[in-house]
Scaffold this active site. Sequence first.
Site, PDB file in Angstrom:
ATOM      1  N   CYS A 182      -9.268  19.745 -54.506  1.00 16.69           N
ATOM      2  CA  CYS A 182      -9.849  20.471 -53.283  1.00 16.69           C
ATOM      3  C   CYS A 182      -9.742  19.513 -51.912  1.00 16.69           C
ATOM      4  O   CYS A 182      -8.908  19.292 -51.469  1.00 16.69           O
ATOM      5  CB  CYS A 182     -11.086  21.004 -53.660  1.00 16.69           C
ATOM      6  SG  CYS A 182     -11.834  22.484 -52.653  1.00 16.69           S
ATOM      7  N   HIS A 217     -10.700  23.462 -59.039  1.00 19.06           N
ATOM      8  CA  HIS A 217     -11.801  22.534 -59.428  1.00 19.06           C
ATOM      9  C   HIS A 217     -11.352  22.316 -60.809  1.00 19.06           C
ATOM     10  O   HIS A 217     -12.325  22.937 -61.659  1.00 19.06           O
ATOM     11  CB  HIS A 217     -13.025  22.681 -59.110  1.00 19.06           C
ATOM     12  CG  HIS A 217     -13.243  22.557 -57.538  1.00 19.06           C
ATOM     13  ND1 HIS A 217     -13.981  21.328 -57.083  1.00 19.06           N
ATOM     14  CD2 HIS A 217     -13.197  23.064 -56.609  1.00 19.06           C
ATOM     15  CE1 HIS A 217     -14.095  21.144 -55.730  1.00 19.06           C
ATOM     16  NE2 HIS A 217     -13.443  22.708 -55.459  1.00 19.06           N
ATOM     17  N   GLU A 238     -12.278  20.083 -62.951  1.00 18.07           N
ATOM     18  CA  GLU A 238     -13.444  19.444 -63.602  1.00 18.07           C
ATOM     19  C   GLU A 238     -14.398  20.140 -63.982  1.00 18.07           C
ATOM     20  O   GLU A 238     -15.395  19.659 -64.408  1.00 18.07           O
ATOM     21  CB  GLU A 238     -13.811  18.180 -62.608  1.00 18.07           C
ATOM     22  CG  GLU A 238     -14.611  18.564 -61.382  1.00 18.07           C
ATOM     23  CD  GLU A 238     -13.852  19.071 -60.094  1.00 18.07           C
ATOM     24  OE1 GLU A 238     -12.595  19.502 -60.436  1.00 18.07           O
ATOM     25  OE2 GLU A 238     -14.214  19.695 -59.225  1.00 18.07           O
TER      26      GLU A 238
HETATM   27  N1  GLN Z   1     -13.957  22.967 -47.533  1.00 17.67           N
HETATM   28  C1  GLN Z   1     -13.867  21.377 -47.727  1.00 17.67           C
HETATM   29  C2  GLN Z   1     -13.071  20.872 -46.786  1.00 17.67           C
HETATM   30  O1  GLN Z   1     -12.301  21.266 -46.105  1.00 17.67           O
HETATM   31  C3  GLN Z   1     -13.089  21.478 -49.317  1.00 17.67           C
HETATM   32  C4  GLN Z   1     -14.029  22.062 -50.307  1.00 17.67           C
HETATM   33  C5  GLN Z   1     -14.178  21.643 -51.494  1.00 17.67           C
HETATM   34  O2  GLN Z   1     -13.804  20.365 -51.838  1.00 17.67           O
HETATM   35  N2  GLN Z   1     -14.799  22.146 -52.573  1.00 17.67           N
HETATM   36  O3  GLN Z   1     -13.312  19.683 -46.758  1.00 17.67           O
END
Ligand code: GLN
Length: 193
Positions: free
Chosen positions: A86, A177, A179
């Site tokens: 992410c 995610h 994890e």
């Molecule tokens: N929206 C976040 C970003 O742009 C990432 C979201 C996440 O890591 N769950 O940094």
Amino acid sequence: MSLTAGVLAVQGDVSEHATAIKRAGQANGQDVTVHEIRTAGIVPECDLLLLPGGESTAISRLVHREGIAEEIIDHADAGKPLLATCAGLILVSRDSGDERVQTLDILDVTVERNAFGRQKESFEAPLSVSGLNEPFPAVFIRAPAIDAVGDDVEILAEWDGQAVAARADNIVATAFHPELLDDSRIHDLAFFE
Ligand code: GLN
């Protein structure tokens, strides 16, 4: 056998990653020691690295300020394994399309932050991932999408017509995610195959 894993811990979902890599290690006969990385000097001790989700603007600012950015780049350049999830995916990309995020440019992809829209801030999807026999129950939280990939990058999964997981050599990156689940298959792909 034992391995040292580093979880970037300047901001974001750190404890989930620590638990997940220990569990994945155990399933693969490896005793994993986890270091939380908040300062320079720890990354060079690590066999493998995890870059968690969180807020990519904050994470990128802190890794540069603390001198951790160069160490992560060196880890990647040395061919050591790294899993980025992410905001971690945004951090390793070549370009995030957002000047507030100074990316590390160790995975030749460009990304779009928050690509799945406000009304879909968080959702779970049964994702087909190359290399996995059964769909992975992927949890997306304000997730980015991968826009463009370089020649050496393999797209591992797509959702809603957008690339959401990729790999190049020693680096695996996911918009979701892994994890958060008791399912180590993405960790296996990144670290144990
Ligand atoms: N929206 C976040 C970003 O742009 C990432 C979201 C996440 O890591 N769950 O940094």
